[in-house]
Design an enzyme around this catalytic site. Sequence first.
Site, PDB file in Angstrom:
ATOM      1  N   LYS A 243       0.866  -1.189   0.000  1.00 51.80           N
ATOM      2  CA  LYS A 243       0.000   0.000   0.000  1.00 51.80           C
ATOM      3  C   LYS A 243       0.896   1.230   0.000  1.00 51.80           C
ATOM      4  O   LYS A 243       1.740   1.384   0.885  1.00 51.80           O
ATOM      5  CB  LYS A 243      -0.903  -0.025   1.231  1.00 51.80           C
ATOM      6  CG  LYS A 243      -1.597   1.283   1.561  1.00 51.80           C
ATOM      7  CD  LYS A 243      -2.688   1.069   2.603  1.00 51.80           C
ATOM      8  CE  LYS A 243      -2.596   2.063   3.739  1.00 51.80           C
ATOM      9  NZ  LYS A 243      -3.664   1.849   4.747  1.00 51.80           N
TER      10      LYS A 243
ATOM     11  N   LYS B 234       1.251   5.194   0.431  1.00 52.59           N
ATOM     12  CA  LYS B 234       0.626   6.423   0.920  1.00 52.59           C
ATOM     13  C   LYS B 234       0.762   7.484  -0.173  1.00 52.59           C
ATOM     14  O   LYS B 234       1.844   7.614  -0.764  1.00 52.59           O
ATOM     15  CB  LYS B 234       1.326   6.884   2.198  1.00 52.59           C
ATOM     16  CG  LYS B 234       1.049   5.976   3.390  1.00 52.59           C
ATOM     17  CD  LYS B 234      -0.420   6.076   3.786  1.00 52.59           C
ATOM     18  CE  LYS B 234      -0.650   5.465   5.160  1.00 52.59           C
ATOM     19  NZ  LYS B 234      -2.070   5.634   5.573  1.00 52.59           N
TER      20      LYS B 234
ATOM     21  N   ASP C 219      -3.419   4.873  -0.387  1.00 52.83           N
ATOM     22  CA  ASP C 219      -4.175   5.464   0.726  1.00 52.83           C
ATOM     23  C   ASP C 219      -3.845   6.948   0.807  1.00 52.83           C
ATOM     24  O   ASP C 219      -2.686   7.317   1.002  1.00 52.83           O
ATOM     25  CB  ASP C 219      -3.799   4.768   2.037  1.00 52.83           C
ATOM     26  CG  ASP C 219      -4.606   5.259   3.234  1.00 52.83           C
ATOM     27  OD1 ASP C 219      -5.495   6.126   3.050  1.00 52.83           O
ATOM     28  OD2 ASP C 219      -4.354   4.764   4.353  1.00 52.83           O
TER      29      ASP C 219
ATOM     30  N   GLY D 132      -4.294  -0.886  10.074  1.00 57.89           N
ATOM     31  CA  GLY D 132      -3.254  -0.893  11.104  1.00 57.89           C
ATOM     32  C   GLY D 132      -2.974   0.516  11.555  1.00 57.89           C
ATOM     33  O   GLY D 132      -3.197   1.479  10.821  1.00 57.89           O
TER      34      GLY D 132
HETATM   35  C1  NPQ Z   1      -4.170   4.299   7.679  1.00 58.14           C
HETATM   36  N1  NPQ Z   1      -2.261   3.270   8.904  1.00 58.14           N
HETATM   37  O1  NPQ Z   1      -4.537   3.282   7.167  1.00 58.14           O
HETATM   38  C2  NPQ Z   1      -3.204   4.340   8.856  1.00 58.14           C
HETATM   39  C3  NPQ Z   1      -2.718   5.669   9.052  1.00 58.14           C
HETATM   40  C4  NPQ Z   1      -1.879   5.952  10.234  1.00 58.14           C
HETATM   41  C5  NPQ Z   1      -0.579   1.613   8.440  1.00 58.14           C
HETATM   42  O2  NPQ Z   1      -1.193   3.240   6.915  1.00 58.14           O
HETATM   43  C6  NPQ Z   1       0.114   7.359  14.595  1.00 58.14           C
HETATM   44  C7  NPQ Z   1      -1.250   7.332  14.773  1.00 58.14           C
HETATM   45  C8  NPQ Z   1       0.631   7.018  13.388  1.00 58.14           C
HETATM   46  C9  NPQ Z   1      -2.075   6.993  13.731  1.00 58.14           C
HETATM   47  C10 NPQ Z   1       0.317   6.289  11.094  1.00 58.14           C
HETATM   48  C11 NPQ Z   1      -1.368   2.795   8.006  1.00 58.14           C
HETATM   49  C12 NPQ Z   1      -0.204   6.651  12.345  1.00 58.14           C
HETATM   50  C13 NPQ Z   1      -1.571   6.647  12.522  1.00 58.14           C
HETATM   51  C14 NPQ Z   1      -0.532   5.957  10.066  1.00 58.14           C
HETATM   52  C15 NPQ Z   1      -2.385   6.286  11.447  1.00 58.14           C
HETATM   53  O3  NPQ Z   1      -4.649   5.326   7.280  1.00 58.14           O
HETATM   54 MG    MG Z   2      -6.065   4.571   5.841  1.00 57.86          MG
END
Ligand code: NPQ
Ligand code: MG
Length: 367
Positions: A160, A162, A188, A290
């Site tokens: 995935k 970002k 994402d 996650g």
């Molecule tokens: C998501 N996670 O899906 C989140 C975003 C995310 C693994 O992409 C601290 C607190 C750090 C919340 C990093 C992934 C974070 C967070 C990423 C949320 O959007």
């Molecule tokens: Mg997300």
Amino acid sequence: MKIESVELVRVELPLVTPFRTSFGTQTRRDVLLLRVLTPEAEGWAECVAGKHPVYSSEYTEGAHRVVADELLPRLLGGDVTAASVMPALSGVQGHRMAKATVETAVLDAQLRAAGMSLAHYLGATRSEIVSGVSVGIHDSIPELLDTVGGYLDAGYARIKLKIEPGWDVAPVAAVRERFGDHIALQVDANCAYARADFRRLRALDEFGLLLIEQPLPEEDVAGHALWAAAFDTPICLDESVVSAQAAAEAIRLGACSVVNIKPGRVGGYLEARRVHDVCQAAGVPVWAGGMLETGIGRAANLALAGLPNFTLPSDISGSDRYYQQDLTEPFTVVDGLLPVPTGPGIGVTPIPDVLAELAVRREVVKP
Ligand code: NPQ
Ligand code: MG
């Protein structure tokens, strides 16, 4: 159960590599853990709120205070079960991540006392989970390709990326060009786009992505419906899905054909299971999100991801994706898979020496 005390433990954990998203760069996690003590068993849970309120309005220090000052006083004193937690906390608006942490710690204690795994309790039908990895925004395409290549070599079954305005079509095109059309790839945006970016983002349609996750703001469910009708690539919602009701509404409006489930975001594992069920009934596949969890949160997410409608690869990665030293025994990806824990409750506890070393603050709340 009778709860004797609840300990709030704060842990500072450095990330193995900075993680940049459209809402900022994370270099460490400021984690809140809850430890619930009952005469029969103790229960553990991790709050997924980040150090700063940038992914969502909740953040670690705020969650800590709301748990200690507002949630636990409403809960302690009487007979408590996991099912009684949310009704007891219904007078507090929002704060789903904080509430989820309380409910999960109680549920863990309850299941440990009963000798039942969380996976079994939730209705998991799988013993292994397909592990995907979330790749942050990089400074350059060559660096991104190095990182993605490393994760593919490590066996991750899905990548995935970002994205944000200015880092979208080019990195996706470069990853496809280098690694081919067969790798499972998705993006994402964490709400970073506006409806005016329609043409820009629809250009992603030519890359055969599994899905585009949350391109528009949390509140813009109708905008996601407009885009979902026009895109070939499935639209997946993350931030917008704050409850099973929100999931049902989004699906009814045609705003998504896939849902990312994060128990913290929806207020706990019981609500997360309801989101799963609503989506399953509507024929909408789900996958486990996650939040850079330590082994405590990761173990519980693996249990949930064992449910039958979790048919897309998860954002649950190995411990070493995020931490050199996890709080629990490390989870290791083998052949792109992670095991669903089988022990009572979430199946893991913090390693005492590691917790003692990394804990920076402890507060005990009693009835
Ligand atoms: C998501 N996670 O899906 C989140 C975003 C995310 C693994 O992409 C601290 C607190 C750090 C919340 C990093 C992934 C974070 C967070 C990423 C949320 O959007
Ligand atoms: Mg997300």
